[in-house]
Design an enzyme around this catalytic site. Structure first.
Site, PDB file in Angstrom:
ATOM      1  N   ASP A  29      57.670  23.306  67.134  1.00 12.88           N
ATOM      2  CA  ASP A  29      58.885  23.933  66.638  1.00 12.88           C
ATOM      3  C   ASP A  29      59.906  23.875  67.779  1.00 12.88           C
ATOM      4  OD1 ASP A  29      60.624  25.759  65.166  1.00 12.88           O
ATOM      5  OD2 ASP A  29      59.889  27.310  66.526  1.00 12.88           O
ATOM      6  N   ASP A  31      63.385  26.169  68.080  1.00  7.18           N
ATOM      7  CA  ASP A  31      63.945  27.453  68.481  1.00  7.18           C
ATOM      8  C   ASP A  31      62.866  28.478  68.811  1.00  7.18           C
ATOM      9  OD1 ASP A  31      66.551  26.745  68.439  1.00  7.18           O
ATOM     10  OD2 ASP A  31      67.125  27.902  66.681  1.00  7.18           O
TER      11      ASP A  31
END
Length: 285
Positions: A29, A31
C-alpha cells in the site's frame, strides 16, 4: 488465505525467513505504509525499495491516482532502482503501469467508469455529504476527484494536513454513513471507505483483491507467493481484501514499521536469492 474475522499478523510477529523462502513478489500500500499521506517516501525507504527491486518484483497498489505514485514513490528513487521490476497499480488496481524500458511508464490497462455514471457519483457525493452534515466549509484542495477509474470524495480536500485528517473521523462512522448513502444511489458500483477522510467509488469487484489477482495473472506468480504490506488490514479496511485473496499479508502501523520490515526481509533474502534467481518476467503487452 485469511479466514473471516482473522487478524493479519503484525510485521514484528512474522517469520521473515519463512517468507523469504516463499516470496516471489512484494507489494505495498502507499499512504501510511510507504509514506505519510501525500508526502514523498523517506530517503531510507527509497533505498530499501530500490534494493528490493534488484532482488524481486515490487508492486505498489494504492487507491490514489498515478500522479501520486509519481510524486510519492518514483520521484524519490535513484538510478540504483530496477524500474523494470516495479508494478504500479493506482486506483486500487483499476489501472496498471509498467516501465517500457525507453524512459516512460506504459499503461497496460485501465478500467474506467463511464461518464454518465461518474456524473451520477459526483452528484450523489455532494448531495449526501450536505444532507449528513459532512460538507465541510473549509477544505484543502479538491474535494471530489474524478480519476476516471475511481471517484474519490475527500471530506477535508485532497491536500488536507495529516493532523486534521486523523481527528476528523477517528472511528470511521462519518465515512460509513456517507458510504451507505452513496451506495444506495449507485447500486451498480462499489462504494467503500478509503483513507482517513475519503470514500472511493469504482466498478464492482475493483479492490486490492482484484489487484493482486490481476497481477498474478499478468506475471504468472501465484497469489500465495506474494507478500502484501498495508496499514489498514483489519476487516473493512481497504488493504484487507489483499489478505483475503491469499497473499502473505503483513500489517504495519506506518512507514516506520514498513522500513523495519523491509530491512529484515532484505537481510533474509540476500543469502538465499538475488534478482537474477527470479523467473524472467513477461514484457508489457
Amino acid at each position: 488465505m485469511i479466514g473471516h474475522g482473522c487478524e493479519v499478523p503484525l510485521w514484528s510477529d512474522v517469520d521473515v525467513e519463512s517468507v523469504a523462502d516463499r516470496v516471489r513478489l512484494v507489494a505495498f500500500d502507499l499512504d501510511n505504509t510507504l509514506a505519510r499521506s501525500r508526502l514523498p517516501m523517506s530517503g531510507d525507504m527509497s533505498r530499501a525499495i530500490a534494493a528490493l527491486t534488484r532482488m524481486l518484483p515490487v508492486g505498489v497498489i494504492t487507491g490514489g491516482r498515478f500522479a501520486l505514485v509519481t510524486s510519492q514513490v518514483l520521484s524519490m528513487l535513484d538510478d540504483t532502482a530496477d524500474l523494470s521490476s516495479l508494478h504500479l497499480m493506482p486506483t486500487s488496481g483499476a489501472s496498471y503501469y509498467r516501465w517500457d524500458g525507453s524512459g516512460s511508464w506504459r499503461q497496460i490497462y485501465a478500467i474506467d467508469i463511464d461518464e454518465h455514471r461518474r456524473h451520477a457519483v459526483i452528484a450523489s457525493f455532494e448531495r449526501r455529504a450536505r444532507e449528513l452534515g459532512l460538507w465541510e466549509e473549509h477544505v484543502w484542495g479538491e474535494r471530489i476527484e474524478d480519476r476516471g477509474s475511481q471517484i474519490t470524495f475527500s471530506a477535508l480536500g485532497q491536500q488536507a494536513p495529516l493532523e486534521a485528517k486523523l481527528t476528523w473521523d477517528p472511528d470511521g462512522s462519518k465515512r460509513q454513513r456517507l458510504t451507505q448513502a452513496v451506495a444506495a444511489d449507485v447500486p451498480d458500483l462499489l462504494v467503500r471507505s478509503g483513507g482517513h477522510t475519503s470514500v472511493d467509488v469504482t466498478d464492482k469487484g475493483i479492490d486490492k483483491a482484484f489487484a493482486v489477482t490481476r497481477l498474478s495473472q499478468e506475471l504468472g506468480i501465484d497469489v500465495g507467493q506474494m507478500v502484501f504490506v498495508g496499514d489498514r488490514m483489519s476487516e473493512g479496511g481497504n488493504d484487507y481484501p489483499a489478505a483475503k485473496a491469499g497473499t502473505m499479508a503483513i500489517r504495519v502501523a506506518g512507514p516506520h514499521d514498513t522500513l523495519q520490515w523491509c530491512d529484515r526481509l532484505l537481510k533474509a533474502l540476500r543469502p538465499v536469492r538475488g534478482r537474477t534467481d527470479q523467473t524472467p518476467l513477461p514484457t508489457p503487452h
